[in-house]
Design a protein around this motif. Structure first.
Motif, mmCIF file in Angstrom:
data_model
loop_
_atom_site.group_PDB
_atom_site.id
_atom_site.type_symbol
_atom_site.label_atom_id
_atom_site.label_comp_id
_atom_site.label_asym_id
_atom_site.label_seq_id
_atom_site.Cartn_x
_atom_site.Cartn_y
_atom_site.Cartn_z
ATOM 1 N N THR A 269 0.443 35.774 -35.724
ATOM 2 C CA THR A 269 0.098 34.733 -36.696
ATOM 3 C C THR A 269 -0.941 33.759 -36.145
ATOM 4 N N VAL A 270 -0.793 33.383 -34.883
ATOM 5 C CA VAL A 270 -1.708 32.423 -34.281
ATOM 6 C C VAL A 270 -3.116 33.001 -34.187
ATOM 7 N N GLU A 271 -3.220 34.265 -33.766
ATOM 8 C CA GLU A 271 -4.526 34.891 -33.638
ATOM 9 C C GLU A 271 -5.200 35.038 -34.990
ATOM 10 N N LEU A 272 -4.372 35.414 -36.011
ATOM 11 C CA LEU A 272 -4.948 35.547 -37.353
ATOM 12 C C LEU A 272 -5.487 34.205 -37.858
ATOM 13 N N ALA A 273 -4.653 33.173 -37.644
ATOM 14 C CA ALA A 273 -5.082 31.843 -38.096
ATOM 15 C C ALA A 273 -6.343 31.405 -37.373
ATOM 16 N N SER A 274 -6.374 31.650 -36.038
ATOM 17 C CA SER A 274 -7.553 31.266 -35.261
ATOM 18 C C SER A 274 -8.776 32.034 -35.723
ATOM 19 N N THR A 275 -8.558 33.362 -35.995
ATOM 20 C CA THR A 275 -9.689 34.194 -36.397
ATOM 21 C C THR A 275 -10.271 33.736 -37.729
ATOM 22 N N ILE A 276 -9.382 33.488 -38.701
ATOM 23 C CA ILE A 276 -9.902 33.099 -40.027
ATOM 24 C C ILE A 276 -10.549 31.722 -39.993
ATOM 25 N N ILE A 277 -10.029 30.850 -39.085
ATOM 26 C CA ILE A 277 -10.662 29.529 -38.949
ATOM 27 C C ILE A 277 -12.068 29.669 -38.379
ATOM 28 N N ILE A 278 -12.199 30.579 -37.389
ATOM 29 C CA ILE A 278 -13.515 30.767 -36.750
ATOM 30 C C ILE A 278 -14.536 31.303 -37.740
ATOM 31 N N VAL A 279 -14.150 32.371 -38.475
ATOM 32 C CA VAL A 279 -15.113 32.956 -39.421
ATOM 33 C C VAL A 279 -15.390 32.002 -40.581
ATOM 34 N N ALA A 280 -14.346 31.209 -40.952
ATOM 35 C CA ALA A 280 -14.565 30.217 -42.010
ATOM 36 C C ALA A 280 -15.584 29.175 -41.545
ATOM 37 N N ALA A 281 -15.468 28.755 -40.266
ATOM 38 C CA ALA A 281 -16.432 27.798 -39.713
ATOM 39 C C ALA A 281 -17.824 28.392 -39.677
ATOM 40 N N MET A 282 -17.880 29.694 -39.331
ATOM 41 C CA MET A 282 -19.182 30.356 -39.310
ATOM 42 C C MET A 282 -19.770 30.425 -40.721
ATOM 43 N N ALA A 283 -18.929 30.712 -41.699
ATOM 44 C CA ALA A 283 -19.394 30.745 -43.090
ATOM 45 C C ALA A 283 -19.880 29.378 -43.543
ATOM 46 N N GLY A 284 -19.118 28.344 -43.121
ATOM 47 C CA GLY A 284 -19.536 26.986 -43.475
ATOM 48 C C GLY A 284 -20.864 26.615 -42.849
ATOM 49 N N GLY A 285 -21.033 26.982 -41.594
ATOM 50 C CA GLY A 285 -22.309 26.688 -40.946
ATOM 51 C C GLY A 285 -23.450 27.468 -41.553
ATOM 52 N N ALA A 286 -23.153 28.722 -41.959
ATOM 53 C CA ALA A 286 -24.198 29.560 -42.538
ATOM 54 C C ALA A 286 -24.713 28.997 -43.855
ATOM 55 N N ALA A 287 -23.841 28.276 -44.578
ATOM 56 C CA ALA A 287 -24.269 27.695 -45.851
ATOM 57 C C ALA A 287 -25.448 26.751 -45.657
ATOM 58 N N SER A 288 -25.478 26.087 -44.494
ATOM 59 C CA SER A 288 -26.596 25.180 -44.194
ATOM 60 C C SER A 288 -27.723 25.879 -43.460
ATOM 61 N N VAL A 289 -27.323 26.683 -42.437
ATOM 62 C CA VAL A 289 -28.342 27.319 -41.602
ATOM 63 C C VAL A 289 -29.172 28.308 -42.388
ATOM 64 N N LEU A 290 -28.505 29.048 -43.307
ATOM 65 C CA LEU A 290 -29.209 30.090 -44.065
ATOM 66 C C LEU A 290 -29.639 29.623 -45.451
ATOM 67 N N ALA A 291 -29.655 28.305 -45.642
ATOM 68 C CA ALA A 291 -29.941 27.772 -46.981
ATOM 69 C C ALA A 291 -31.341 28.127 -47.470
ATOM 70 N N ALA A 292 -32.234 28.431 -46.556
ATOM 71 C CA ALA A 292 -33.601 28.762 -46.964
ATOM 72 C C ALA A 292 -33.688 30.097 -47.686
ATOM 73 N N HIS A 293 -32.632 30.931 -47.544
ATOM 74 C CA HIS A 293 -32.609 32.235 -48.219
ATOM 75 C C HIS A 293 -31.279 32.345 -48.952
ATOM 76 N N LYS A 294 -31.269 32.028 -50.225
ATOM 77 C CA LYS A 294 -30.032 31.859 -50.988
ATOM 78 C C LYS A 294 -29.148 33.110 -50.970
ATOM 79 N N LYS A 295 -29.686 34.258 -51.238
ATOM 80 C CA LYS A 295 -28.890 35.484 -51.305
ATOM 81 C C LYS A 295 -28.240 35.798 -49.963
ATOM 82 N N THR A 296 -28.966 35.593 -48.905
ATOM 83 C CA THR A 296 -28.406 35.852 -47.573
ATOM 84 C C THR A 296 -27.285 34.876 -47.259
ATOM 85 N N ALA A 297 -27.492 33.585 -47.589
ATOM 86 C CA ALA A 297 -26.468 32.578 -47.318
ATOM 87 C C ALA A 297 -25.184 32.892 -48.076
#
Length: 617
Positions: free
Chosen positions: A78-106
């Protein structure tokens, strides 16, 4: 849904392999980034291909994380799953800003990271995993929407930035254009593109200072076009403008330093020639005159004109730029009167002459107001009875104690436009003086071409007679034959109007100027005055000319006056030839106004072979 199921050994192998593959992907992307920064950034390159490389790397990275999540899904606690989904969620959140110049990719990046993993969790029988799946799926949806909005915002920001950049660029272009326009207006002549006076004087001052410091000479050429006014007045200003433009181009071809070339005004140009001696300046002037004098083309026609050039030199003549220009202008002005379409160098003698002329010009402008003008009167005597029949009014000018000869100042008055004003003063003054004489004696007044050309001349004469009270038949106007070289019909018409008022008209200096026989045929003048140059040669060639003039005058029933009679022999000879009246120093020199009454009252001795008339001065 593909969900990997690994035992512990396989899981370790999976993770180990995944990390190496991910490391390879990161290295490839890092190298691609370095390539772009060092080789392509700031250069022209294929943007579509670069974008495609970046998007491909992003999708590969997202896919690797998705594979990792699905690979550890089955065995992770359970801990690893929670940690994993938090990490990828953070990456997705960061990508919303970092990849904002290309809407489809973001948007796609968030979906690839969270949606497969979250769906896998939702399909689990474990309530905790299902909760994580709901949270992951919800966060993925929110991140996808956020990525879209961020991309839209970024796109709008980029568009605004580009628009602002374009606007700034346009404004800078406009500022540059207006700056260039201001420079042109303040420094360049709008017609020819040459430097104007202000800019030329600035450059000339610098160049002259360099010549001073380097002990080098300088020549200044003042160029004035010959015949330009006639082209401008007869053909039109468009032709004149084209002539000036073409002349400017010819001068540019001749002048190495265009900063030392300018249009001074009208049809005048200046060229400064550093490190140039007099001989070289004269030679260059001749070449310029020849070049400028070549035919100009306008409207399929060939137009011709010339140029007169005045030259001043540093250090011989002046060391100041304005003085050099003034002296070159003087030299040009004198050369134009002496021989047009040639060049002349300023000299001290010329300077003295022109200074004298300027002195007289300035004095004439105020001579009437300063009461410096006066009239003298020379009697015209009847040949048969030696009686005074008229006085010729002669203008005199005394300035600062100096008696200035009419031979010197009359041409200046005519040239600079003072003759009409002075001529009107003479006419009025002569009429007033003649009206005050104790008996009716005519007064003869010289009239210039400029006066007779004036539209109001008839009115001026009538007002002079009316104001003074002098009878019209006592006013004689003397004109020279040169008036008929202008507009003959108009001149004859005005003279006939004057004669219709009772005013007498004489042709002065007859036989010395324009078409004498033609004038006598067309114009019914009252008197012909034989020029003194013929009278002075009565004992030689003058006799035949005087006899011929008298015969012609008698044929037309004109009276004849002989000027310049200085001896008794001349007076007797002219009387025998049939001259009606004589005038000259033999009878009297010109008499000041205040002595005329005394002269009139004196008795006259009759001129005979044995008796000479007494001089009354």
């Amino acid at each position: 849904m593909l969900v990997f199921a690994f035992d512990n050994t396989n899981l370790v192998t999976f993770k180990h392999t995944w990390w190496w593959v991910m490391l390879a992907v990161v290295c490839v992307r890092l190298l691609d980034s370095l390539w772009w920064r060092t080789k392509q950034k700031g250069q022209k390159y294929n943007g579509h291909r670069a974008t495609l490389r970046f998007v491909t790397g992003t999708f590969v990275t997202a896919a690797m994380w998705c594979i990792y999540c699905l690979g550890v899904y089955a065995t992770a606690d359970t801990v690893e799953l929670a940690s994993t989904i938090i990490i990828v969620a953070a990456m997705a959140g960061g990508a919303a800003s970092v990849l904002a110049a290309h809407k489809k990719t973001a948007m796609a990046y968030s979906v690839i990271l969270l949606v497969p993993f979250s769906i896998g969790l939702l399909l689990s029988d474990d309530d905790y995993r299902q909760v994580l799946g709901v949270l992951g799926l919800s966060f993925g949806l929110v991140m996808s929407i956020s990525a879209k909005k961020a991309a839209d915002f970024t796109t709008q920001a980029i568009r605004l930035k580009n628009e602002n950049a374009s606007l700034v660029q346009h404004m800078e272009a406009q500022v540059e254009k207006r700056t260039r326009k201001i420079y042109e207006l303040s420094n360049l002549d709008p017609l020819t593109g040459l430097f104007n006076r202000t800019a030329f004087l600035n450059h000339l001052k610098v160049s002259l200072q360099e010549c001073v410091e380097q002990h080098q000479p300088m020549a200044l050429l003042f160029i004035d076009l010959d015949g330009f006014k006639k082209i401008n007045d007869t053909i039109g200003h468009d032709a004149g403008d084209q002539i000036l433009t073409q002349t400017a181009l010819r001068l540019k071809e001749h002048c190495n330093d265009h900063q030392l070339l300018c249009r001074w005004g009208g049809d005048e140009f200046l060229i400064a020639l550093p490190n140039t001696q007099q001989a070289s300046a004269v030679a260059q002037s001749k070449a310029l005159i020849d070049y400028i004098s070549e035919a100009y083309t306008y409207d399929n026609a060939q137009l011709s004109l010339g140029a007169t050039i005045g030259i001043s030199l540093y250090p011989q003549h002046a060391s100041d730029e304005l003085k050099l220009i003034q002296l070159a202008d003087m030299a040009m002005y004198y050369q134009k009167k002496r021989a047009i379409s040639t060049s002349g160098v300023f000299s001290k003698e010329l300077g003295s002459k022109l200074t004298r002329e300027q002195f007289l010009k300035d004095g004439l402008a105020r001579a009437i107001e300063n009461k410096e003008l006066s009239l003298s009167f020379q009697p015209i005597m009847a040949s048969d009875n030696s009686e005074i029949c008229a006085f010729e009014a002669l203008l005199r000018w005394q300035k600062e104690g100096e008696h200035i000869s009419p031979v010197e100042f009359i041409p200046i008055a005519e040239q600079h436009g003072f003759i009409r004003k002075i001529g009107t003063w003479v006419l009025n003054k002569a009429c007033f003086v003649a009206a005050s004489w104790p008996k009716p004696i005519a007064v003869s007044v010289n009239v210039s071409v400029s006066q007779l050309q004036s539209d109001d001349f008839i009115t001026i004469v009538e007002e002079a007679l009316l104001t003074s009270g002098l009878p019209a038949d006592l006013l004689h106007l003397e004109i020279t034959e040169s008036v008929f070289s202008f507009d003959k019909d108009i001149m004859i018409s005005r003279i006939r109007i004057l004669q219709s008022r009772g005013i007498k008209v004489s042709i002065d200096d007859f036989g010395t100027e324009y078409s004498s026989l033609s004038v006598m045929q067309d114009l019914a003048v009252n008197t012909v005055k034989i020029d003194r140059s013929f009278v002075s040669r009565l004992d030689s060639s003058g006799l035949a000319i005087v006899q011929a003039v008298i015969n012609i005058a008698h044929a037309f029933d004109y009276l004849v006056v002989a000027e310049g009679v200085e001896t008794r022999e001349q007076a007797l000879a002219l009387q025998k030839l049939g001259v009606h009246f004589s005038q000259g120093f033999y009878f009297s020199k010109p008499i000041p106004e205040h002595k005329v009454l005394q002269f009139i009252k004196k008795p006259c001795a009759k001129l005979t072979d044995d008796n000479a008339i007494l001089t009354k001065v």
